[in-house]
Design an enzyme around this catalytic site. Sequence first.
Site, PDB file in Angstrom:
ATOM      1  N   GLU A 271       4.838   5.901  -9.281  1.00  0.00           N
ATOM      2  CA  GLU A 271       4.975   5.615  -7.855  1.00  0.00           C
ATOM      3  C   GLU A 271       6.400   5.907  -7.413  1.00  0.00           C
ATOM      4  O   GLU A 271       7.355   5.536  -8.102  1.00  0.00           O
ATOM      5  CB  GLU A 271       4.698   4.141  -7.527  1.00  0.00           C
ATOM      6  CG  GLU A 271       3.284   3.667  -7.651  1.00  0.00           C
ATOM      7  CD  GLU A 271       3.155   2.181  -7.261  1.00  0.00           C
ATOM      8  OE1 GLU A 271       4.099   1.647  -6.619  1.00  0.00           O
ATOM      9  OE2 GLU A 271       2.147   1.566  -7.615  1.00  0.00           O
ATOM     10  N   GLU A 325      -1.672   1.032   4.551  1.00  0.00           N
ATOM     11  CA  GLU A 325      -2.693   0.054   4.165  1.00  0.00           C
ATOM     12  C   GLU A 325      -2.420  -1.262   4.894  1.00  0.00           C
ATOM     13  O   GLU A 325      -1.473  -1.979   4.586  1.00  0.00           O
ATOM     14  CB  GLU A 325      -2.673  -0.151   2.652  1.00  0.00           C
ATOM     15  CG  GLU A 325      -2.979   1.116   1.871  1.00  0.00           C
ATOM     16  CD  GLU A 325      -2.746   0.961   0.378  1.00  0.00           C
ATOM     17  OE1 GLU A 325      -3.522   0.240  -0.279  1.00  0.00           O
ATOM     18  OE2 GLU A 325      -1.758   1.531  -0.129  1.00  0.00           O
ATOM     19  N   LYS A 328      -2.060  -5.046   3.040  1.00  0.00           N
ATOM     20  CA  LYS A 328      -1.101  -5.358   1.978  1.00  0.00           C
ATOM     21  C   LYS A 328      -0.205  -6.509   2.428  1.00  0.00           C
ATOM     22  O   LYS A 328       0.308  -6.518   3.545  1.00  0.00           O
ATOM     23  CB  LYS A 328      -0.250  -4.125   1.635  1.00  0.00           C
ATOM     24  CG  LYS A 328      -1.028  -2.993   0.992  1.00  0.00           C
ATOM     25  CD  LYS A 328      -0.129  -2.016   0.276  1.00  0.00           C
ATOM     26  CE  LYS A 328       0.390  -2.613  -1.010  1.00  0.00           C
ATOM     27  NZ  LYS A 328       1.133  -1.618  -1.830  1.00  0.00           N
ATOM     28  N   GLU A 334       5.662  -2.763   3.389  1.00  0.00           N
ATOM     29  CA  GLU A 334       4.570  -2.647   2.422  1.00  0.00           C
ATOM     30  C   GLU A 334       3.332  -1.985   3.028  1.00  0.00           C
ATOM     31  O   GLU A 334       2.530  -1.391   2.301  1.00  0.00           O
ATOM     32  CB  GLU A 334       4.198  -4.026   1.871  1.00  0.00           C
ATOM     33  CG  GLU A 334       5.200  -4.590   0.883  1.00  0.00           C
ATOM     34  CD  GLU A 334       5.286  -3.763  -0.390  1.00  0.00           C
ATOM     35  OE1 GLU A 334       4.223  -3.431  -0.954  1.00  0.00           O
ATOM     36  OE2 GLU A 334       6.401  -3.439  -0.812  1.00  0.00           O
TER      37      GLU A 334
END
Length: 384
Positions: A271, A325, A328, A334
């Site tokens: 990542e 997203e 999250k 985030e």
Amino acid sequence: MAVSILLGSRIVSMFLLFNLFSSEFGFLRPGSSLGINYGQVANNLPSPEQVRLLLTSLRITKTRIYDTNPGVLTAFANTGIDLIVTVPNEAVGMMMDPRQALQWVMTNVQPYFPATKITGISVGNEVYTSDDPTLMSNLVPALLSIHSALVQLDLDSYIHVSTANSLAVLENSYPPSMGSFKPEMANLVVPFLQFLAATKSPFWINAYPYFAYKDSPAKVSLDYVLFNPNAGMVDPYTRLRYDNMLYAQVDAVIFAIARLGYGGVEVRVSETGWPSKGDPNEVGATVENARAYNRNLLLRQIRSEGTPVRPNQRLEVYLFALFNEDMKPGPTSERNYGLYQPDGTMVYNVGLAALTSSASVSLTSSATRDMRKEVGSLWKMERP
């Protein structure tokens, strides 16, 4: 005394560097492309079929998911996309039992392979920084059980087993040649590295230069973390020059592994990314910085770059993430690492439509333009 310490450190670092240079020539992987993380912690994401079409249109050939979603595994069949699947942290303990591990592989991997090109299994995510001693001690036995299950099913030569680690496993990361693991983790990390060496599996690292900049924007050069032109830094022990923080972080991990006697283990980036939006105290989380980081990283991937320690071994990188997203937890950043919004629109353009290379993602051919139309049509048909 200070001079003696400096010379001693330089000798150790140069010895490790010689061995690392000697071992890296066995890892050439020409023609590989940038990977991307396909997270699904959201309630408004496109269907796996839509995602398949998007990735295919972008010629992205590697992706990683954080579970074994049957819809994704089915949708990605016959695409040629390399797929890494994940055993969630809460299931790691069960995987210690060889029978449970075999059942897991028979249920979540074997029915889809080889049509779906599963190439890796990540057993847990950032386990060694989870603050859960039981989970940490369970990891290596679980890795062994999953690998044994693959051997039983004749899948071990196609699918590697590892786990993704936070950079916080390191005690030291600067300069890179002084990279070392936290001493209290030695009894856990050594068996893990033994497993990786024995099975020829990679050490996965989640590395985010963004965090270093956010925590110390007055001390860390923004150009250095964004891969922009900058003066860089020179490791005082190896004399290697670094013009970006990601490569320095990766090399710190390489040196830490070599210090424990496993310099032949490959390090890959599971990542990395940059948020396009953040809270007021999240310095640097902007669209402009996210675009610069990911575009510059993509350009380096196209050039098949390695790090200063392993210049001839192309660094394999999985970008985080494909989508924003919305579910999250944590700070605003985030939920804002994605290249795309859930409706398929770009958060920002990193240049995927313009860059051309055998190792790049490109949208220039007429066939790909047709695919993009199909993606758009499917989005309109299937979205409420």
